[in-house]
Design a protein around this motif. Structure first.
Motif, PDB file in Angstrom:
ATOM      1  N   VAL A  73       0.829  -1.210   0.000  1.00 35.16           N
ATOM      2  CA  VAL A  73       0.000   0.000   0.000  1.00 35.16           C
ATOM      3  C   VAL A  73       0.863   1.260   0.000  1.00 35.16           C
ATOM      4  O   VAL A  73       0.604   2.209  -0.740  1.00 35.16           O
ATOM      5  N   ALA A  74       1.904   1.285   0.836  1.00 33.81           N
ATOM      6  CA  ALA A  74       2.747   2.480   0.936  1.00 33.81           C
ATOM      7  C   ALA A  74       3.398   2.805  -0.402  1.00 33.81           C
ATOM      8  O   ALA A  74       3.499   3.978  -0.783  1.00 33.81           O
ATOM      9  N   GLU A  77       0.759   4.396  -2.703  1.00 33.99           N
ATOM     10  CA  GLU A  77       0.428   5.765  -2.322  1.00 33.99           C
ATOM     11  C   GLU A  77       1.591   6.715  -2.590  1.00 33.99           C
ATOM     12  O   GLU A  77       1.378   7.878  -2.956  1.00 33.99           O
ATOM     13  N   GLY A  82      -4.110   5.425  -5.620  1.00 33.41           N
ATOM     14  CA  GLY A  82      -5.011   5.163  -4.512  1.00 33.41           C
ATOM     15  C   GLY A  82      -5.220   3.672  -4.358  1.00 33.41           C
ATOM     16  O   GLY A  82      -4.978   2.898  -5.289  1.00 33.41           O
ATOM     17  N   VAL A  83      -5.674   3.278  -3.184  1.00 30.53           N
ATOM     18  CA  VAL A  83      -5.953   1.869  -2.920  1.00 30.53           C
ATOM     19  C   VAL A  83      -7.402   1.754  -2.445  1.00 30.53           C
ATOM     20  O   VAL A  83      -7.755   2.233  -1.366  1.00 30.53           O
ATOM     21  N   VAL A  93      -5.591  -1.301  -6.621  1.00 32.56           N
ATOM     22  CA  VAL A  93      -4.915  -0.043  -6.953  1.00 32.56           C
ATOM     23  C   VAL A  93      -5.732   0.711  -7.997  1.00 32.56           C
ATOM     24  O   VAL A  93      -6.126   0.139  -9.023  1.00 32.56           O
ATOM     25  N   GLU A 140     -11.679   7.243   0.476  1.00 35.19           N
ATOM     26  CA  GLU A 140     -10.419   6.875   1.138  1.00 35.19           C
ATOM     27  C   GLU A 140      -9.325   6.590   0.123  1.00 35.19           C
ATOM     28  O   GLU A 140      -8.132   6.739   0.420  1.00 35.19           O
ATOM     29  N   ALA A 141      -9.718   6.189  -1.078  1.00 35.62           N
ATOM     30  CA  ALA A 141      -8.743   5.904  -2.143  1.00 35.62           C
ATOM     31  C   ALA A 141      -8.490   7.124  -3.028  1.00 35.62           C
ATOM     32  O   ALA A 141      -7.745   7.031  -4.009  1.00 35.62           O
ATOM     33  N   GLY A 142      -9.119   8.249  -2.675  1.00 30.85           N
ATOM     34  CA  GLY A 142      -8.870   9.477  -3.434  1.00 30.85           C
ATOM     35  C   GLY A 142      -9.936   9.836  -4.445  1.00 30.85           C
ATOM     36  O   GLY A 142      -9.771  10.801  -5.195  1.00 30.85           O
TER      37      GLY A 142
END
Length: 211
Positions: A73-74, A77, A82-83, A93, A140-142
């Protein structure tokens, strides 16, 4: 008479010699040269071994659409991606700058909203709760999504009386009374007007589920 004088003279000489010797013994001796002090030698500091930081493995950014693990995840991002967490917990992703991906559209449609309005108020509420969950996970994922759905006006017994089109979104800043319209175009216009009133309208996307 001469003998006595000679004796006195000899005694005087002996006394003078003794006095000279005594004076010589009392005279200061020559000063001894000072012992040179040993110069201090500067101690060189012990060499310090350089610490080498352990190498941190570089994790490549995953591709858009990939299903990843928590460990990736890092990296996603950090690459500006986004995830999205699906309803089943998968991490997908996405590109927040691109239109909503199919995985989000599929989950939005799975709420039950579509071209037909819910037959009763209880069904409408269940659909809305599911759709808001999708919207929250997308945010949350953008992705900040605004849905236009087929809703309705429901009577006291909970059954539908009139089909209306409504704006549904998890973005609280876009929620307000008067979000219903008689047509899809009317509801879309309401959504767009609310988006345009925001400081950064470009972060929102309208998704029509009613057509």
């Amino acid at each position: 008479m001469n003998t006595s004088r000679t004796a006195r003279f000899a005694a005087a000489l002996a006394l003078g010699a003794g006095l000279a010797l005594a004076l010589t013994g009392c005279s200061p001796t020559e000063a001894e040269a000072p012992t040179p002090r040993a110069e201090a030698t500067a101690l060189e500091p012990a060499p310090v071994e350089a610490t080498v930081a352990p190498e941190v493995p570089v994790v490549a950014a995953p591709a858009v659409g990939a299903v990843i693990t928590d460990a990736e995840v890092a990296a996603a991002e950090a690459a500006g991606l986004g995830v999205y967490t699906t309803a089943t917990g998968e991490l997908v992703v996405i590109d927040p700058a691109a239109p909503a991906p199919q995985v989000i559209l599929d989950e939005a449609a799975a709420s039950g909203y579509g071209a037909t309005a819910a037959p009763d108020d209880a069904t409408r509420e269940a659909r809305t709760a599911s759709l808001l969950g999708t919207g929250e996970r997308a945010a949350e994922a953008g992705k900040r999504l605004v849905f236009v759905v087929a809703g309705g006006q429901y009577g006291q017994d909970g059954t539908i009386e009139k089909v209306l089109y409504a704006v549904v979104t998890s973005a609280t800043e876009l929620r307000a009374p008067g979000g219903n319209a008689d047509t899809i175009e009317g509801a879309t216009a309401i959504a767009q007007a609310r988006i345009d009133a925001q400081p950064d309208p470009a972060i929102y996307e309208i998704v029509v589920l009613a057509s």
